[in-house]
Write a protein that holds these residues in place. Structure first.
Motif, PDB file in Angstrom:
ATOM      1  N   LEU A  43      36.406 -31.819  47.041  1.00 23.39           N
ATOM      2  CA  LEU A  43      35.251 -31.484  46.212  1.00 23.39           C
ATOM      3  C   LEU A  43      33.939 -31.937  46.848  1.00 23.39           C
ATOM      4  O   LEU A  43      32.874 -31.446  46.504  1.00 23.39           O
ATOM      5  N   HIS A  44      34.029 -32.880  47.775  1.00 21.66           N
ATOM      6  CA  HIS A  44      32.841 -33.422  48.434  1.00 21.66           C
ATOM      7  C   HIS A  44      32.631 -32.809  49.821  1.00 21.66           C
ATOM      8  O   HIS A  44      31.768 -33.264  50.565  1.00 21.66           O
ATOM      9  N   SER A  45      33.429 -31.797  50.166  1.00 16.57           N
ATOM     10  CA  SER A  45      33.309 -31.151  51.468  1.00 16.57           C
ATOM     11  C   SER A  45      32.289 -30.014  51.393  1.00 16.57           C
ATOM     12  O   SER A  45      32.302 -29.217  50.445  1.00 16.57           O
ATOM     13  N   LEU A  46      31.420 -29.937  52.384  1.00 17.05           N
ATOM     14  CA  LEU A  46      30.352 -28.942  52.380  1.00 17.05           C
ATOM     15  C   LEU A  46      30.889 -27.519  52.326  1.00 17.05           C
ATOM     16  O   LEU A  46      30.254 -26.629  51.762  1.00 17.05           O
ATOM     17  N   TRP A  47      32.037 -27.286  52.933  1.00 22.00           N
ATOM     18  CA  TRP A  47      32.604 -25.942  53.006  1.00 22.00           C
ATOM     19  C   TRP A  47      33.373 -25.562  51.737  1.00 22.00           C
ATOM     20  O   TRP A  47      33.876 -24.441  51.625  1.00 22.00           O
ATOM     21  N   TYR A  48      33.483 -26.479  50.780  1.00 21.76           N
ATOM     22  CA  TYR A  48      34.302 -26.221  49.600  1.00 21.76           C
ATOM     23  C   TYR A  48      33.545 -25.418  48.553  1.00 21.76           C
ATOM     24  O   TYR A  48      32.350 -25.607  48.318  1.00 21.76           O
ATOM     25  N   SER A  49      34.253 -24.506  47.911  1.00 23.74           N
ATOM     26  CA  SER A  49      33.787 -23.796  46.729  1.00 23.74           C
ATOM     27  C   SER A  49      34.964 -23.655  45.780  1.00 23.74           C
ATOM     28  O   SER A  49      36.116 -23.558  46.219  1.00 23.74           O
ATOM     29  N   GLU A  50      34.683 -23.662  44.483  1.00 21.67           N
ATOM     30  CA  GLU A  50      35.768 -23.479  43.520  1.00 21.67           C
ATOM     31  C   GLU A  50      36.381 -22.090  43.625  1.00 21.67           C
ATOM     32  O   GLU A  50      37.526 -21.886  43.233  1.00 21.67           O
ATOM     33  N   ASN A  51      35.620 -21.133  44.149  1.00 15.73           N
ATOM     34  CA  ASN A  51      36.105 -19.768  44.272  1.00 15.73           C
ATOM     35  C   ASN A  51      36.815 -19.578  45.607  1.00 15.73           C
ATOM     36  O   ASN A  51      36.222 -19.765  46.675  1.00 15.73           O
ATOM     37  N   LEU A  52      38.072 -19.203  45.559  1.00 18.77           N
ATOM     38  CA  LEU A  52      38.837 -18.977  46.785  1.00 18.77           C
ATOM     39  C   LEU A  52      38.188 -17.907  47.658  1.00 18.77           C
ATOM     40  O   LEU A  52      38.194 -18.004  48.888  1.00 18.77           O
ATOM     41  N   SER A  53      37.585 -16.901  47.033  1.00 17.99           N
ATOM     42  CA  SER A  53      36.958 -15.820  47.808  1.00 17.99           C
ATOM     43  C   SER A  53      35.774 -16.315  48.633  1.00 17.99           C
ATOM     44  O   SER A  53      35.409 -15.699  49.632  1.00 17.99           O
ATOM     45  N   ASP A  54      35.169 -17.427  48.203  1.00 20.48           N
ATOM     46  CA  ASP A  54      34.098 -18.029  48.989  1.00 20.48           C
ATOM     47  C   ASP A  54      34.653 -18.842  50.159  1.00 20.48           C
ATOM     48  O   ASP A  54      33.991 -18.981  51.184  1.00 20.48           O
ATOM     49  N   ARG A  55      35.846 -19.377  49.987  1.00 18.24           N
ATOM     50  CA  ARG A  55      36.450 -20.205  51.028  1.00 18.24           C
ATOM     51  C   ARG A  55      37.197 -19.388  52.068  1.00 18.24           C
ATOM     52  O   ARG A  55      37.262 -19.748  53.240  1.00 18.24           O
ATOM     53  N   VAL A  56      37.765 -18.254  51.616  1.00 18.47           N
ATOM     54  CA  VAL A  56      38.591 -17.436  52.500  1.00 18.47           C
ATOM     55  C   VAL A  56      38.330 -15.961  52.226  1.00 18.47           C
ATOM     56  O   VAL A  56      38.505 -15.490  51.096  1.00 18.47           O
ATOM     57  N   ASP A  57      37.896 -15.227  53.253  1.00 16.49           N
ATOM     58  CA  ASP A  57      37.778 -13.772  53.215  1.00 16.49           C
ATOM     59  C   ASP A  57      38.747 -13.239  54.269  1.00 16.49           C
ATOM     60  O   ASP A  57      38.457 -13.272  55.471  1.00 16.49           O
ATOM     61  N   GLU A  58      39.907 -12.790  53.832  1.00 14.96           N
ATOM     62  CA  GLU A  58      40.978 -12.444  54.774  1.00 14.96           C
ATOM     63  C   GLU A  58      40.570 -11.370  55.771  1.00 14.96           C
ATOM     64  O   GLU A  58      40.880 -11.467  56.965  1.00 14.96           O
ATOM     65  N   ALA A  59      39.855 -10.342  55.311  1.00 10.83           N
ATOM     66  CA  ALA A  59      39.455  -9.261  56.223  1.00 10.83           C
ATOM     67  C   ALA A  59      38.460  -9.761  57.263  1.00 10.83           C
ATOM     68  O   ALA A  59      38.593  -9.479  58.466  1.00 10.83           O
ATOM     69  N   VAL A 104      42.413 -21.789  57.383  1.00  9.89           N
ATOM     70  CA  VAL A 104      42.601 -20.881  56.251  1.00  9.89           C
ATOM     71  C   VAL A 104      43.679 -21.413  55.311  1.00  9.89           C
ATOM     72  O   VAL A 104      43.509 -21.418  54.084  1.00  9.89           O
ATOM     73  N   ARG A 105      44.788 -21.882  55.874  1.00  7.29           N
ATOM     74  CA  ARG A 105      45.858 -22.428  55.028  1.00  7.29           C
ATOM     75  C   ARG A 105      45.382 -23.666  54.282  1.00  7.29           C
ATOM     76  O   ARG A 105      45.661 -23.826  53.084  1.00  7.29           O
ATOM     77  N   PHE A 106      44.661 -24.546  54.975  1.00  8.65           N
ATOM     78  CA  PHE A 106      44.197 -25.767  54.317  1.00  8.65           C
ATOM     79  C   PHE A 106      43.183 -25.454  53.225  1.00  8.65           C
ATOM     80  O   PHE A 106      43.218 -26.032  52.141  1.00  8.65           O
ATOM     81  N   ARG A 107      42.292 -24.512  53.490  1.00  9.86           N
ATOM     82  CA  ARG A 107      41.304 -24.115  52.481  1.00  9.86           C
ATOM     83  C   ARG A 107      41.953 -23.438  51.279  1.00  9.86           C
ATOM     84  O   ARG A 107      41.366 -23.401  50.196  1.00  9.86           O
ATOM     85  N   THR A 108      43.155 -22.919  51.477  1.00 12.29           N
ATOM     86  CA  THR A 108      43.839 -22.197  50.397  1.00 12.29           C
ATOM     87  C   THR A 108      44.727 -23.118  49.565  1.00 12.29           C
ATOM     88  O   THR A 108      44.664 -23.125  48.335  1.00 12.29           O
ATOM     89  N   GLU A 109      45.561 -23.921  50.253  1.00 18.29           N
ATOM     90  CA  GLU A 109      46.563 -24.726  49.550  1.00 18.29           C
ATOM     91  C   GLU A 109      46.267 -26.224  49.556  1.00 18.29           C
ATOM     92  O   GLU A 109      46.816 -26.959  48.743  1.00 18.29           O
ATOM     93  N   PHE A 110      45.446 -26.697  50.497  1.00 22.56           N
ATOM     94  CA  PHE A 110      45.069 -28.110  50.606  1.00 22.56           C
ATOM     95  C   PHE A 110      46.279 -29.023  50.763  1.00 22.56           C
ATOM     96  O   PHE A 110      46.356 -30.089  50.155  1.00 22.56           O
TER      97      PHE A 110
END
Length: 362
Positions: free
Chosen positions: A100-116, A138-144
């Motif tokens: 939650l304190h990471s600059l790259w973090y967002s509650e929205n998965l679509s903000d953290r990972v855009d697969e295309a 990508v895996r860490f941003r998705t599942e932590f």
């Protein structure tokens, strides 16, 4: 049985403490060399010299400097010291709050990972290390999950051995955007000396007044040790255009542009095209606390015409991971790309862009 200690009484230390207690571990004390606190959540804060048991387990909560702290504690005789990554592995539930304190973090998965978009970025990467890192990010941003956690690269940031950033250069014309206290500048001259690579000049941009003190000291030391390079310091930020903007000066690596903040001061910012285009830089480093896309736009003519090596931070905003590579390819498709991670919790993620061929204008 030896006691267990936590090193660091700051925000990350408090997060570690909660996670340790959730695991049924109550540290004997929190070690901190500088904190003015006497306790955190009922646990005493003490100085390192107050710990007499050299066999005590010490878990370091301080990122970025954890290896340096571990080395110092071990030199003091402690034999069971765990750096940030090792501490995280011991108490992986910390990730739940730490993210939650990471600059790259967002509650929205679509903000953290855009697969295309990430698939497109993957095609631009030139080595297996980079592709594997991107997949793991990508895996860490998705599942932590701790198994996807990336241990920081121990090579020298911006001048890493397995990225050919300097290999095609006969001399260096360096732009340091977000120069902090001159740490990158000192690294450049150290590497250049080892490689017998001349440095023509270094132009450093840093808006924080406190950081400028250290930067100017570093520059003076370099000049006074016989370097022939010209070293310039610009007390300004970098942006998409030359303008005055709000700025939050934290006197550390987190000083940043902050539009509309009531606690911010006003500083001058420049577009690199307006300042350094005529000097034809061949290496641009950017760590500008979230203003990387705007700064790249302000350097677009320089990048398009001269294809300088780029070392750009990708971790300050969630979408920087794919949007910055996209932007660079729009400006100049003449690049091979590499990815490396130098900090804990995906901090200090750096994109290297190496020109595929030397253009005539260089």
């Amino acid at each position: 049985m030896s006691d267990i200690y936590l090193f660091g009484a700051g925000i990350q230390g408090q997060i570690f403490l909660r996670a340790m207690k959730a695991n049924g571990v109550e540290p004997a004390a929190i070690i901190d060399s500088f904190s003015t606190k006497t306790n955190v959540d009922g646990v005493s804060v003490i100085r390192p010299e107050e710990v007499t048991d050299k066999g005590a387990k010490i878990y370091i909560s301080v990122g970025l400097m954890s290896r340096k702290i571990k080395k110092q504690l071990e030199s003091d005789g402690f034999i069971n010291v765990f750096d940030f990554t090792q501490s995280l592995t011991a108490f992986p539930n910390i990730i739940v709050e730490l993210k939650l304190h990471s600059l790259w973090y967002s509650e929205n998965l679509s903000d953290r990972v855009d697969e295309a978009a990430i698939a497109g970025f993957n095609k631009l990467l030139c080595d297996d290390i980079s592709r594997d890192l991107l997949a793991k990010i990508v895996r860490f941003r998705t599942e932590f999950l701790i198994e996807d956690y990336i241990s920081p690269d121990e090579q020298l940031q911006y001048f890493t051995d397995d990225v050919p950033a300097l290999s095609h250069l006969e001399s260096v014309r360096f732009i340091d955007a977000g120069a902090y206290n001159g740490d990158t500048l000192k690294s450049l001259f150290k590497v250049a000396k080892a490689k017998q690579l001349p440095v023509e000049y270094c132009a450093s941009f840093e808006p924080d007044p406190a950081n400028l003190l250290g930067l100017n000291t570093a520059c003076s030391e370099l000049v006074n040790t016989g370097n022939n390079a010209r070293v310039f310091v610009y007390p300004s930020g970098v942006w998409s255009e030359s303008a005055q903007l709000s700025f939050e000066a934290d006197s550390n690596t987190s000083s940043k542009l902050s539009l509309g903040s009531i606690n911010a001061s006003t500083i001058n910012c420049v577009a690199l095209d307006d300042v350094v285009y005529g000097a034809r830089p061949n290496f641009i480093k950017m760590d500008v606390e979230g203003a990387e896309k705007q700064a790249l736009s302000g350097a677009s003519k320089t990048i398009a015409d001269f294809s300088p090596v780029l070392a750009i931070c990708l971790y300050h905003n969630p979408k920087d991971l794919w949007q910055i590579p996209e932007l660079i390819m729009q400006i100049n498709p003449n690049y091979d790309m590499y990815l490396r991670v130098y900090g804990d919790m995906l901090l200090e993620t750096v994109l290297y862009c190496i020109p595929k061929k030397i253009l005539s204008k260089q």
